[in-house]
Scaffold this motif. Structure first.
Motif, PDB file in Angstrom:
ATOM      1  N   ASN A 186       0.848  -1.188   0.000  1.00 15.28           N
ATOM      2  CA  ASN A 186       0.000   0.000   0.000  1.00 15.28           C
ATOM      3  C   ASN A 186       0.888   1.245   0.000  1.00 15.28           C
ATOM      4  N   PRO A 187       1.210   1.755  -1.197  1.00 10.26           N
ATOM      5  CA  PRO A 187       2.140   2.891  -1.307  1.00 10.26           C
ATOM      6  C   PRO A 187       1.641   4.154  -0.602  1.00 10.26           C
ATOM      7  N   ASP A 188       0.321   4.241  -0.327  1.00  8.47           N
ATOM      8  CA  ASP A 188      -0.233   5.462   0.277  1.00  8.47           C
ATOM      9  C   ASP A 188      -0.321   5.401   1.798  1.00  8.47           C
ATOM     10  N   ILE A 189       0.045   4.272   2.386  1.00  6.73           N
ATOM     11  CA  ILE A 189      -0.145   4.122   3.834  1.00  6.73           C
ATOM     12  C   ILE A 189       0.790   5.076   4.591  1.00  6.73           C
ATOM     13  N   ARG A 190       0.260   5.751   5.614  1.00  9.24           N
ATOM     14  CA  ARG A 190       1.074   6.627   6.460  1.00  9.24           C
ATOM     15  C   ARG A 190       1.543   5.800   7.653  1.00  9.24           C
ATOM     16  N   ILE A 191       2.842   5.864   7.956  1.00 12.00           N
ATOM     17  CA  ILE A 191       3.389   5.017   9.013  1.00 12.00           C
ATOM     18  C   ILE A 191       3.892   5.881  10.173  1.00 12.00           C
ATOM     19  N   PHE A 192       3.416   5.588  11.374  1.00 12.08           N
ATOM     20  CA  PHE A 192       3.845   6.321  12.570  1.00 12.08           C
ATOM     21  C   PHE A 192       4.362   5.356  13.630  1.00 12.08           C
ATOM     22  N   PRO A 193       5.686   5.274  13.843  1.00  8.80           N
ATOM     23  CA  PRO A 193       6.198   4.464  14.942  1.00  8.80           C
ATOM     24  C   PRO A 193       5.992   5.231  16.254  1.00  8.80           C
ATOM     25  N   VAL A 194       5.377   4.600  17.241  1.00  6.38           N
ATOM     26  CA  VAL A 194       5.076   5.304  18.498  1.00  6.38           C
ATOM     27  C   VAL A 194       5.340   4.424  19.715  1.00  6.38           C
ATOM     28  N   SER A 195       5.494   5.087  20.853  1.00  2.18           N
ATOM     29  CA  SER A 195       5.410   4.407  22.137  1.00  2.18           C
ATOM     30  C   SER A 195       4.396   5.172  22.973  1.00  2.18           C
ATOM     31  N   ALA A 196       3.270   4.522  23.254  1.00  3.16           N
ATOM     32  CA  ALA A 196       2.247   5.194  24.069  1.00  3.16           C
ATOM     33  C   ALA A 196       2.735   5.321  25.508  1.00  3.16           C
ATOM     34  N   LYS A 197       3.746   4.507  25.845  1.00  7.02           N
ATOM     35  CA  LYS A 197       4.276   4.513  27.214  1.00  7.02           C
ATOM     36  C   LYS A 197       5.179   5.735  27.446  1.00  7.02           C
ATOM     37  N   THR A 198       6.123   5.980  26.516  1.00  6.96           N
ATOM     38  CA  THR A 198       7.037   7.115  26.687  1.00  6.96           C
ATOM     39  C   THR A 198       6.525   8.373  25.990  1.00  6.96           C
ATOM     40  N   GLY A 199       5.585   8.190  25.065  1.00  5.93           N
ATOM     41  CA  GLY A 199       5.045   9.337  24.329  1.00  5.93           C
ATOM     42  C   GLY A 199       5.774   9.601  23.020  1.00  5.93           C
ATOM     43  N   GLU A 200       6.861   8.864  22.757  1.00  9.99           N
ATOM     44  CA  GLU A 200       7.636   9.061  21.531  1.00  9.99           C
ATOM     45  C   GLU A 200       6.754   8.837  20.295  1.00  9.99           C
ATOM     46  N   GLY A 201       6.833   9.770  19.349  1.00 12.46           N
ATOM     47  CA  GLY A 201       6.115   9.601  18.082  1.00 12.46           C
ATOM     48  C   GLY A 201       4.640   9.947  18.128  1.00 12.46           C
ATOM     49  N   MET A 202       4.083  10.161  19.322  1.00 11.75           N
ATOM     50  CA  MET A 202       2.634  10.396  19.434  1.00 11.75           C
ATOM     51  C   MET A 202       2.216  11.708  18.753  1.00 11.75           C
ATOM     52  N   GLU A 203       3.123  12.695  18.800  1.00 10.73           N
ATOM     53  CA  GLU A 203       2.764  13.998  18.256  1.00 10.73           C
ATOM     54  C   GLU A 203       2.490  13.931  16.747  1.00 10.73           C
ATOM     55  N   GLU A 204       3.335  13.165  16.026  1.00 12.31           N
ATOM     56  CA  GLU A 204       3.155  13.038  14.568  1.00 12.31           C
ATOM     57  C   GLU A 204       1.784  12.436  14.259  1.00 12.31           C
ATOM     58  N   TRP A 205       1.455  11.375  14.992  1.00  9.93           N
ATOM     59  CA  TRP A 205       0.148  10.720  14.810  1.00  9.93           C
ATOM     60  C   TRP A 205      -0.991  11.685  15.138  1.00  9.93           C
ATOM     61  N   GLU A 206      -0.837  12.426  16.209  1.00  8.24           N
ATOM     62  CA  GLU A 206      -1.910  13.328  16.639  1.00  8.24           C
ATOM     63  C   GLU A 206      -2.084  14.492  15.654  1.00  8.24           C
ATOM     64  N   ASN A 207      -0.965  14.923  15.036  1.00  9.46           N
ATOM     65  CA  ASN A 207      -1.071  15.950  14.004  1.00  9.46           C
ATOM     66  C   ASN A 207      -1.840  15.426  12.799  1.00  9.46           C
ATOM     67  N   TRP A 208      -1.551  14.148  12.448  1.00  8.40           N
ATOM     68  CA  TRP A 208      -2.289  13.532  11.341  1.00  8.40           C
ATOM     69  C   TRP A 208      -3.786  13.517  11.645  1.00  8.40           C
ATOM     70  N   LEU A 209      -4.097  13.158  12.875  1.00 13.86           N
ATOM     71  CA  LEU A 209      -5.490  13.049  13.305  1.00 13.86           C
ATOM     72  C   LEU A 209      -6.211  14.400  13.212  1.00 13.86           C
TER      73      LEU A 209
END
Lengths: 224, 114
Positions: A186-209
């Motif tokens: 799926n060439p269009d899939i957006r990928i966000f690596p996150v850790s809900a525990k440390t908060g790493e990467g959550m901001e990128e996902w939340e901006n997408w949302l």
């Protein structure tokens, strides 16, 4: 008896219900997201973190499980509107089920509704729930080979959340390989690596949302 | 319970068709089931036989299943090949740029009704 040519997909009635749900919610300015993953990938923890981070948005969660109310209780404890759906043994949600649950939940004064689908990487991808976007979670302990084993799930998802990246040092999970395999399907899939525990990467996902929500109120979005 | 869910979808679409065409009784339904649609046909038939007795207009409805073979198309060399023994990689040229041409569908082809 007469023979009638039908030529309709078996899921035609469901697809119509789903399209109607999607339109109705969009007209109200509500973004509906279908969250899919294996059991134990951290869906509820991920959602809890998202709910806590986005306090300025009015969020609600529909929890779909075969049994128990543990997930809905966890979400309700955070102060978000939530509803627990029991699928009666069924392994996936469909538009009829989400429609009934949305009616009970109520869709007024909300910005985003999450459906936490039944934990399963297979058939939830096959049935249109009426969601505007499909989001899947793959957790690090599950392995980077999952796109090879469950291609349809990756093909149907708009977003891939790679969760539990704080556990990367303990597992042979190759993030680049995972990315390459998912993008091949799926060439269009957006990928966000996150850790809900440390908060790493959550901001990128939340901006997408936030962006998806804004787009959903101003232009037509594609069916999943 | 996957097959039972699909039976419910089928019944819903048949109900709609019956209403549109003013039908009171459906005697048979012919389905075209793709080879890689994920439907186990023997389980599906069992679920159907359980369900139809509990649904008005479908009580005597026979289920006829036809298989659609799965075929993959290769963007690399333009050839097609059978999906099931080969998978995603083209056996002719080795390309991964392939897509399923047919075989994941489940279509209601026709019904016998009055």
């Amino acid at each position: 008896m007469k023979v009638i040519q039908v030529d309709r997909f078996i899921s035609d009635a469901n697809d119509k219900d789903a399209a109607k749900l999607r339109e109705d919610l969009k007209a109200k300015g509500v973004l509906f997201l279908n969250l899919m993953s294996s059991p134990g990938s951290g869906k509820t923890t991920f959602l809890s973190r998202t709910l806590q981070d986005l306090k300025d948005l009015r969020l609600a969660v529909m929890e779909a499980d075969i049994a128990s109310t543990v997930d809905a209780e966890r979400i309700a404890a955070l102060g978000a509107r939530s509803i627990q759906v029991h699928t009666g043994g069924m392994c996936h949600m469909d538009a009829g089920m989400t429609g009934a649950a949305l009616e009970t939940l109520g869709t007024d004064e909300l910005d985003v509704i999450f459906l936490e689908n039944v934990g399963n990487l297979i058939c939830p991808a096959e049935f249109d729930t009426g969601a505007h976007k499909n989001v899947m979670i793959l957790s690090v302990p599950e392995g980077d080979d999952k796109p090879l084993k469950y291609p349809l799930m990756f093909q149907q998802s708009d977003v891939l959340i790679v969760s539990k990246i704080d556990a990367l040092p303990y597992f042979n999970f190759d993030l680049d390989k995972c990315r390459e395999r998912a993008l091949r399907l799926n060439p269009d899939i957006r990928i966000f690596p996150v850790s809900a525990k440390t908060g790493e990467g959550m901001e990128e996902w939340e901006n997408w949302l936030r962006e998806a929500r804004e787009k959903n109120t101003s232009s037509v979005t594609a069916a999943p | 319970m996957h097959e039972m869910g699909i039976v419910l979808h089928l019944a819903k679409t048949l109900d709609e068709t019956a209403e549109e065409e003013n039908l009171t009784k459906i005697g048979s339904v012919t389905l075209q089931v793709g080879e890689v649609s994920g439907i186990m046909t023997d389980l599906f038939t069992d679920c159907w036989n359980y369900f139809r007795g509990r649904h008005k207009a479908l009580t005597e409805c026979e289920l006829i299943l036809e298989t659609i073979p799965a075929v993959t198309y290769c963007e690399g060399c333009g050839k097609t090949y059978p999906t099931v023994p080969q998978g995603r990689q083209c056996p002719h040229c080795g390309s991964w740029e392939t897509w399923l041409k047919q075989g994941n569908e489940c279509i209601i082809k026709e019904i016998e009704a009055e």
